[in-house]
Design an enzyme around this catalytic site. Sequence first.
Site, PDB file in Angstrom:
ATOM      1  N   SER A 145       0.862  -1.178   0.000  1.00 49.07           N
ATOM      2  CA  SER A 145       0.000   0.000   0.000  1.00 49.07           C
ATOM      3  C   SER A 145       0.897   1.227   0.000  1.00 49.07           C
ATOM      4  O   SER A 145       2.106   1.129   0.287  1.00 49.07           O
ATOM      5  CB  SER A 145      -0.877  -0.010   1.269  1.00 49.07           C
ATOM      6  N   TYR A 160      -3.248  -1.119  10.325  1.00 48.22           N
ATOM      7  CA  TYR A 160      -3.164  -1.278   8.871  1.00 48.22           C
ATOM      8  C   TYR A 160      -1.771  -0.916   8.362  1.00 48.22           C
ATOM      9  O   TYR A 160      -1.150  -1.672   7.608  1.00 48.22           O
ATOM     10  CB  TYR A 160      -4.214  -0.398   8.193  1.00 48.22           C
TER      11      TYR A 160
END
Length: 255
Positions: A145, A160
Amino acid sequence: MKNLFDLTGKVALVTGASSGLGVQIAKALAGNGANVAIVARREGKLKEVKKEIEALGVECYMHCCDLTKVEEIRQPVADVEEHFGKIDILCNNAGTGLMDLAENQSDEIWTTMMHTNLDAHYYFSREVGKGMIKRGYGKIVMTGSIHSVVGMAELPLSAYATTKGGILMLTKQLAIEWAKYGITVNAIGPAYFPSEMTGDVLKDGGFQDIIKAHCPMGRPGREGELNGAVLYFASDASTYTTGQILCVDGGWTAV
């Protein structure tokens, strides 16, 4: 001239392939000729994706499993290798986006995020990697990401971002250890793309303003805009590229 992105005759396994980016990745690989095995928890969703992939003229094999449980990961890998005879490409994509303020975050959120977003990437890589080592060839593509490399003030992303940062270092270390076996290990680093996980967030007008503030292109990613990065890492176009992350982010991480 040889088409370096041609995947005809290759077998790809894609995790988390029942929705979102996993479906896009599986279809991109199939569209370039690969036979595809799709793995996720939801059987009904997988059946729908299987039909879409088979419509592209390749074979699709599906397997349901709980990717948070290591004991359930070995079986689909074994079944796919028995069915196709090999796995050339592994695309680790399974993930979830639970979040809370770091000081309030429950143990359950933290452990679920680690098991789903990070542990599953390692366990699938380990199990698939064994066969790749024996055959002397493999292409592993992790789904990181932008939050593998940058944080964000507007959302409570401690769990996350930790998992995605871990994926980056897992990518680098596996690349180092397995280069001698003819295996490349790389990661894509998407910004925010429409998916089942991000749907509600992207509909929020306030978050659209955040994207405009952080992203030079001023918008989320669109379906298909990850395909080039995935195909590069999954194909022989990247034979001398390993241990890297390619952020597909509209310039987000350039700021």
